[in-house]
Write a protein that holds these residues in place. Structure first.
Motif, short mmCIF file in Angstrom:
data_model
loop_
_atom_site.label_atom_id
_atom_site.label_comp_id
_atom_site.label_asym_id
_atom_site.label_seq_id
_atom_site.Cartn_x
_atom_site.Cartn_y
_atom_site.Cartn_z
N PHE A 43 31.23 56.79 51.91
CA PHE A 43 31.80 57.90 51.96
C PHE A 43 33.00 57.82 52.25
CE2 PHE A 43 27.07 58.55 52.66
CZ PHE A 43 26.86 59.62 51.59
N VAL A 44 33.39 56.88 53.25
CA VAL A 44 34.89 56.70 53.48
C VAL A 44 35.55 56.45 52.31
CG1 VAL A 44 36.50 55.21 54.66
CG2 VAL A 44 34.30 56.13 55.66
N VAL A 45 35.13 55.42 51.38
CA VAL A 45 35.79 55.21 50.09
C VAL A 45 35.89 56.23 49.31
CG1 VAL A 45 35.59 53.96 47.66
CG2 VAL A 45 34.89 52.62 50.05
N LEU A 46 34.90 57.15 49.20
CA LEU A 46 35.00 58.50 48.50
C LEU A 46 36.06 59.48 48.90
CD1 LEU A 46 31.14 59.02 47.53
CD2 LEU A 46 32.93 58.13 46.23
N ILE A 47 36.39 59.33 50.37
CA ILE A 47 37.06 60.44 50.67
C ILE A 47 38.42 59.64 50.50
CG2 ILE A 47 38.33 60.93 52.91
CD1 ILE A 47 35.45 61.09 54.11
N GLY A 48 38.52 58.30 50.61
CA GLY A 48 39.94 57.72 50.07
C GLY A 48 40.21 58.02 48.57
N MET B 137 29.50 49.12 46.13
CA MET B 137 29.39 47.68 46.95
C MET B 137 29.86 47.99 48.34
SD MET B 137 31.49 45.35 44.11
CE MET B 137 31.04 43.67 45.26
N ALA B 138 30.22 49.09 48.76
CA ALA B 138 30.54 49.45 50.07
C ALA B 138 29.37 49.58 50.64
CB ALA B 138 31.67 50.64 50.22
N ALA C 88 43.29 52.75 39.04
CA ALA C 88 42.89 52.15 40.46
C ALA C 88 41.82 52.74 40.96
CB ALA C 88 43.94 51.85 41.34
N MET C 89 42.26 54.39 40.84
CA MET C 89 41.21 55.35 41.49
C MET C 89 39.80 55.37 40.71
SD MET C 89 42.15 59.41 41.82
CE MET C 89 41.67 59.72 40.28
N ILE C 90 39.82 55.24 39.52
CA ILE C 90 38.56 55.09 38.92
C ILE C 90 37.91 53.93 39.23
CG2 ILE C 90 37.48 55.00 36.40
CD1 ILE C 90 38.67 57.90 37.32
N GLY C 91 38.61 52.70 39.10
CA GLY C 91 38.17 51.52 39.54
C GLY C 91 37.26 51.66 40.80
N THR C 92 37.99 52.00 41.68
CA THR C 92 37.50 52.04 43.12
C THR C 92 36.25 53.03 43.01
OG1 THR C 92 39.74 51.83 43.94
CG2 THR C 92 37.72 52.94 45.51
N LEU C 93 36.30 54.12 42.15
CA LEU C 93 34.94 54.85 42.21
C LEU C 93 33.73 53.99 41.69
CD1 LEU C 93 33.35 57.52 42.37
CD2 LEU C 93 34.29 58.12 40.01
#
Length: 150
Positions: free
Chosen positions: A55-60, A48-49, A38-43
């Motif tokens: 950057f908030v996604v990357l911090i997450g 798309m963000a 999930a972490m890799i998929g989010t990266l």
């Protein structure tokens, strides 16, 4: 057997027992592999963000990484780095060699070609690769630990 031989034999037995305990503890539950995937998929989906929220996604993602490290330390008493020496390092490099180009491809397709959904589709592929790679990494790690003991 002299005193030094007995001490050496005890030390070797202790090392073998430690390797067996570590191999047993390194049996990762499927939810741990899924968290990594999930972490890799989010990266990979992060392009798309919109704007600064990227950057908030990357911090997450970094917070999730810290949580995974803490989870491993609680469960096994340590975190085993994916870049450790041995055959597992090649698995890590293989995953990076596939996942990072997927991330860049998704970004390129979205920005240059206007295919907004491309990062999400590639994120699903990257998540599957990350899950399978995580399972494979753990199996190879256990095999390395147990190589001379099995």
């Amino acid at each position: 057997m002299d005193h030094n031989s007995a001490n050496a034999a005890e030390a070797l037995a202790f090392i073998e027992q430690s390797r067996l305990r570590l191999a047993a503890a390194s049996g990762v539950p499927p939810i741990r592999h899924a968290a990594f995937a999930a972490m890799i998929g989010t990266l990979v989906a992060s392009p798309m963000a919109p704007g600064i929220s990227r950057f908030v996604v990357l911090i997450g993602i970094f917070v999730a990484l810290i949580a995974i490290i803490r989870w491993d330390r609680r469960r096994m008493g340590m975190f085993i780095n994916g870049y450790r020496a041995g055959k597992t390092r090649w698995i890590t490099f293989a995953m990076l060699g596939v996942i990072l180009p997927l991330h860049m491809l998704g970004f390129w397709l979205m920005i240059d070609h206007g295919i907004r959904w491309a990062p999400l589709a590639l994120a699903l592929v990257a998540s599957a690769i990350a899950y399978g790679g995580s399972v494979w990494w753990c199996r190879v790690f256990r095999r390395e630990l147990l190589g001379s003991l099995a």
